[in-house]
Design an enzyme around this catalytic site. Structure first.
Site, PDB file in Angstrom:
ATOM      1  N   ASP A 353       0.811  -1.212   0.000  1.00  0.00           N
ATOM      2  CA  ASP A 353       0.000   0.000   0.000  1.00  0.00           C
ATOM      3  C   ASP A 353       0.849   1.269   0.000  1.00  0.00           C
ATOM      4  OD1 ASP A 353      -2.342  -1.401  -0.025  1.00  0.00           O
ATOM      5  OD2 ASP A 353      -2.651  -1.329   2.144  1.00  0.00           O
ATOM      6  N   HIS A 472      -9.655  -2.042  -2.643  1.00  0.00           N
ATOM      7  CA  HIS A 472      -8.497  -2.170  -3.526  1.00  0.00           C
ATOM      8  C   HIS A 472      -8.748  -3.184  -4.643  1.00  0.00           C
ATOM      9  CE1 HIS A 472      -5.565  -0.743  -0.118  1.00  0.00           C
ATOM     10  NE2 HIS A 472      -6.467   0.160  -0.457  1.00  0.00           N
ATOM     11  N   ASP A 474      -6.632  -5.165  -5.892  1.00  0.00           N
ATOM     12  CA  ASP A 474      -5.940  -6.441  -5.679  1.00  0.00           C
ATOM     13  C   ASP A 474      -6.728  -7.385  -4.785  1.00  0.00           C
ATOM     14  OD1 ASP A 474      -5.545  -5.324  -3.154  1.00  0.00           O
ATOM     15  OD2 ASP A 474      -3.385  -5.682  -3.104  1.00  0.00           O
ATOM     16  N   CYS A 652      -0.889  -7.770  -0.111  1.00  0.00           N
ATOM     17  CA  CYS A 652      -0.884  -6.500   0.617  1.00  0.00           C
ATOM     18  C   CYS A 652       0.372  -6.343   1.468  1.00  0.00           C
ATOM     19  CB  CYS A 652      -2.096  -6.407   1.544  1.00  0.00           C
ATOM     20  SG  CYS A 652      -3.681  -6.661   0.734  1.00  0.00           S
TER      21      CYS A 652
END
Length: 670
Positions: A353, A472, A474, A652
């Site tokens: 991030d 997000h 992802d 992440c």
């Protein structure tokens, strides 16, 4: 078309001027004629090419016409294609005649000195400036494999370890490595050296471009201390003093800013030759200008399918096993591992991030550049303190309006190369999560999105991700390499695939198999209980991400890949369930398997802790069946307590610097 300059003559005294190679002079034969003259004759020495323009026709001299009428629109053009050896060694004489003809009523004499002044750069994109009698047009920049135009790198690395800021924030050359990040611009001055003593040469940049570039010049010296900042910032003009002994002056140009709102990336430099007036007090006259245009290289992202060069992970209080598992996987992939220690991450484990790794590229050099997100939590100092360095650049954008979760770079991905409706994207397309414009909600910061759009070479696509609590991209998609077809597979988190798998296992008699076996203090719903949970099923119908597979699906932009070709063969549905509600957003019901670490053929996948069937996790087995036929190796990493319960997964908590694309960005046409 050659530059053309008008020259005024005099019958009272000779006129001297400079003719720059490749230009034309227009002689004002009518303006200098005696008042009773009606015709003229012109002749020149062998080094001068003469033309008379009469009645819209251009006639090369000598011709059968010996005298030309002094009619409106009549002019004499001249050019020279050989450098002078001495000042004034070529001449043109114009004789004026009255009605009676015979003896001329006046003469004008012009003494000419031919010189060459040119500003050259690597417009052919070969890696070094090359002088050519017929170079590509310097004053324009074009895209494509057959395009032309020079390229600048933003000098955003820090070659001097003792420096506190990137090199693009200073006005000094502190190392030879710093010079190698810059592009050369060569000023060539050929011809009698004494002629340049009576003329001024100015190197200049437009005011609008001055804060985007820096130019350094060391004269004839190679000593670092001799390199001075001569152009850029508040310096718009530099007076060049050509050497008496050398025909070339080499300038080093650095980019200071990436393309962005209000800056296309194009920067023009000019060199102007000024002629001093014969009478004092008058302004100097510009007699020639040459221009070269550079484009600042864009920041480019690399997709999951690119070869890994370095893996990053944070070490915090409770993730020792996770770090060890990532390290073991990196070792299998023969990829170096960098661990960000606790004093540097300050308990911030979400390294995906905080930063995104990309690169910049010019014909003479390529180096990685880390893009620092505006989230600025515990890891905010890590990119500058530990990543920025020699040949490793840094760029950042802030969010003055305040950063949201969508400004974290788990919400920034890029596809592999794709073709969309016949349009090729050889560097892929950037994918960012967003909300539906008409309904409000969270959006990526304008400064970040504007920056990504301005790079041009990876045309961003916004995907609806605001249905997720974290938000997000992802969390619901990933790309893995494949040996066939497009060279990749798109993995999508699919509730329908999960329900289908669980239904199969129920029908096979495994309805009492439970989730999360082996995890302490975690509820363990069975397959039967999950399938009977109508609220959970209804919510997962809402978040079903596969376009066209479910009514009301929120994921509507899979056309970024190739809308004219069926995608089923290139999309793999990865079983996944989500939980939550429409108001607060969705989160993964079990560890989100698409949120994986991709290191070549090695995949680090969040361990889902699915129902055990025959002693094996049925979710893991289904994923293996999808991916192992592609030559991929699946390693399931336990991130449940260290990441999953904190609303993140393996991807992440890791980051990867990857090999730049073999495709040269300037070969594409945005």
């Amino acid at each position: 078309m050659a530059q053309q300059r008008r020259v005024h003559l005099s019958t009272q005294r000779p006129t001297s001027t400079v003719c720059v190679l490749g230009t034309e002079l227009s002689l004002d034969v009518c303006g200098s004629a005696p008042k009773d003259a009606v015709a003229f004759h012109v002749q020149g020495t062998p080094g001068v090419k003469l033309y008379v323009v009469h009645e819209t026709q251009s006639i090369k001299l000598p011709s059968s016409v010996s005298r030309w009428p002094l009619a409106a629109g009549t002019e004499v053009l001249l050019a020279m294609d050989a450098l002078s050896k001495d000042v004034g060694d070529e001449k043109v004489r114009i004789s004026y005649f009255g009605e009676a003809g015979g003896v001329p009523v006046g003469r004008a004499m012009l003494y000419l000195t031919c010189v060459d002044v040119s500003l050259d750069a690597d417009t052919s994109r070969s890696g070094a400036p090359r002088f050519s009698p017929l170079p590509p047009p310097q004053a324009t920049w074009t895209w494509g494999a057959d395009g032309h135009g020079a390229i600048l790198l933003v000098n955003c690395d820090r070659d001097d370890p003792k420096a506190e800021t990137p090199d693009n924030r200073d006005t000094a050359v502190l190392s030879y490595a710093d010079l190698k990040d810059m592009s050369q611009m060569v000023l060539r001055t050929r011809g009698p050296r004494t002629i340049f003593a009576g003329h001024r040469l100015l190197l200049h940049v437009d005011f609008s471009d001055a804060d985007k570039v820096g130019v350094f010049y060391g004269g004839n010296s190679i000593a670092l201390e001799e390199y001075k900042h001569v152009l850029g910032g508040s310096k718009l003009v530099y007076a060049v003093k050509p050497s008496r002994h050398q025909e070339e002056s080499i300038f080093y140009v650095e980019g200071l800013a990436f393309p962005d709102v209000g800056f296309s990336g194009l920067v023009a430099f000019h060199v102007t030759l000024l002629e001093s007036p014969e009478k004092g007090g008058l302004l100097e006259t510009p007699i020639f200008t040459d221009t070269v245009v550079f484009r600042v290289a864009p920041w480019i992202m690399t997709p999951n399918t690119a070869a890994p060069l370095e893996v990053f992970v944070c070490s915090v209080d409770d993730n020792e096993d996770f770090v060890a598992a990532v390290g073991a996987m990196a070792e299998k992939a023969k990829c170096p591992l960098t661990i960000c220690p606790l004093p540097e991450n300050r308990q911030d484990r979400w390294i995906q991030d905080e930063v995104e790794f990309g690169y910049v590229q010019a014909p003479h050099k390529t180096f990685p550049v880390v893009f620092d997100s505006p989230r600025d939590r515990g890891l905010k100092d890590f990119p500058v303190k530990s990543i920025l360095g020699p040949d490793f650049g840094y760029v950042a954008r802030q969010a003055p309006e305040g950063a949201s979760s969508l400004d974290s770079f788990g919400n920034l991905e890029v596809s592999p190369p794709v073709t969309v409706q016949g349009k090729e994207y050889p560097l892929g397309r950037i994918l960012i999560g967003s909300s539906f414009p008409r309904f409000g909600g969270r959006r990526m910061a304008k400064a970040v999105k504007d920056f990504l759009m301005a790079q041009q070479v990876q045309a961003p696509v916004e995907l609806f991700s605001d249905w997720l609590q974290v938000g997000h991209v992802d969390e619901f998609l990933s790309f893995v390499p494949a040996p066939d077809r497009k060279g990749f597979r798109l993995l999508l988190a699919s509730p329908s695939a999960c329900y289908q798998l669980l239904k199969e296992k129920q029908e096979e008699g495994f309805g009492e198999a439970a989730m999360f076996e082996g995890l302490q203090d975690v509820p363990k719903p069975t397959i039967n209980e999950i399938l009977a949970n109508e609220a959970l099923r209804k919510f997962n119908n809402y978040v079903q991400v596969r376009k066209g597979r479910e009514q009301g699906a929120p994921f509507q932009r899979l056309d970024f890949l190739c809308p004219s070709v069926p995608l089923d063969q290139d999309i793999l549905d990865v079983p996944q369930l989500f939980q939550g509600d429409v108001a607060t957003g969705a989160g993964a019901f079990f560890p989100d398997m698409v949120n994986m670490l991709v290191l070549g053929r090695h995949l680090g996948i969040p361990k889902p802790f699915g129902p055990l069937v025959g002693g094996q996790c049925c979710l893991e087995e289904r994923v293996r069946a999808l991916l192992e036929p592609l030559g991929l190796t699946c390693t399931f990493i336990d991130d449940y307590f260290s990441y999953h319960v904190l609303s993140g997964e393996v991807h992440c908590g890791t980051n990867v610097r990857r090999k730049p694309s073999a495709f040269k960005w300037w070969h594409m046409v945005p």
